[in-house]
Design a protein around this motif. Sequence first.
Motif, PDB file in Angstrom:
ATOM      1  N   LEU A  58       0.854  -1.182   0.000  1.00  0.00           N
ATOM      2  CA  LEU A  58       0.000   0.000   0.000  1.00  0.00           C
ATOM      3  C   LEU A  58       0.892   1.235   0.000  1.00  0.00           C
ATOM      4  N   ASP A  65      -2.800   5.001  -1.103  1.00  0.00           N
ATOM      5  CA  ASP A  65      -3.336   3.700  -0.698  1.00  0.00           C
ATOM      6  C   ASP A  65      -2.929   3.334   0.723  1.00  0.00           C
ATOM      7  N   ARG A  94      -7.428   1.285   4.380  1.00  0.00           N
ATOM      8  CA  ARG A  94      -6.931   0.206   3.533  1.00  0.00           C
ATOM      9  C   ARG A  94      -6.012  -0.735   4.311  1.00  0.00           C
TER      10      ARG A  94
END
Length: 381
Positions: free
Chosen positions: A325, A329, A334
């Motif tokens: 990630l 992100d 997430r």
Amino acid sequence: MVRCEPLVAIVAGEASGDQHGAYLIREVNKLAPNVRFCGIAGPNMRAAGVTEVLFDSSQLAVMGLVEVIAHFKTIYSALEKMRRFLQERRPDLLILVDYPEFNLRLAKTAKGLGIKVLYYISPQVWAWRQYRIHKISRLVDMMAVILPFEVSFYEKAGVPVRFVGHPLQHGVKSKLSRDEALIKFGFNPGCKSLGLLPGSRRSEIKRLLPILLDTAEKIYLQEPEIQYLLPVAPMLTEADIVPFLVGRKLPLKVISGCSYDVMAACDVMIAASGTVTLEAALMEVPLVVVYKLKFLSYWVGRLLVKVNHIALCNIIANEGIAPELIQQDASPERITQEALSLLRDKKQAQRVRQKFQVIKDKLGASAEMTIAELTIAMLAQ
């Protein structure tokens, strides 16, 4: 066996380089205890036997274009100090450990002085800015690589190269089982544990630790029995960590000095991209990899990077075993999703462990010679 008292200059610029440099020094001293090491070092290299530290490598541990510019004065001062050392002391060998932007400049100075250059831990030229291979071929007498696939890359460019095995393949381990490690840290072995590893640089701590703590709080709301461990990287202190914990209500312990025991205690880890991702693979701990850079550094990096993954464990495996990630992100939402998936799904976690075992086998492939043997061979030339 080297019978004189050769002087070796050695340079490492960040925590992983300090760790690998320390391994090299210890192994050389087993075979040739009269070799003297001087240069730029961190705590591990000092403990291993660097007798004269010209600069503390923790001051050079920055990543990203913007960050390097901000620390330019410090980095340039260290470079000039090392250049003067080479000119005045003329060591028998210069060993450069990773840290390419700095070390390739120093290699140029050494080459002009007729000092042999051994480069240990290859710059990731196979991943980005591949044109640097031409500079390396001019400035480096021997490239010692730790990943098997790097050999053919350098051979094609005509660079002398030896595969010396990965220094972590034997050293990354804990004498404790998961339950023993959790008891050591005062946690309940009956509950799951999550490791938070925000990196080894102060800039990474500032950028990533708040995100990891926000993530931990989100996970804690959903899984209140989970316990949290936060190991302190060798070049940092608890004082670098504690200010970020103010106001946080988590069953979390900050732990210094036994990172592999911490990993042994973890069911899952959330870790900044770096050497730690390979350490996690060798410890067979499922993990989520996160990273953030300043926007300009990230934008430049995207233009130059030529690999599909950023985590070492994924690069070696050539597949995305650990979720990555990056930038936007790398949000608490997430990261929470990916971490909970590994914590809750035993079959998924087991598949990750099995694939990490394959990585261990790859790194254990027979090396041509050890880094210590190569160092002594170059000193004997």
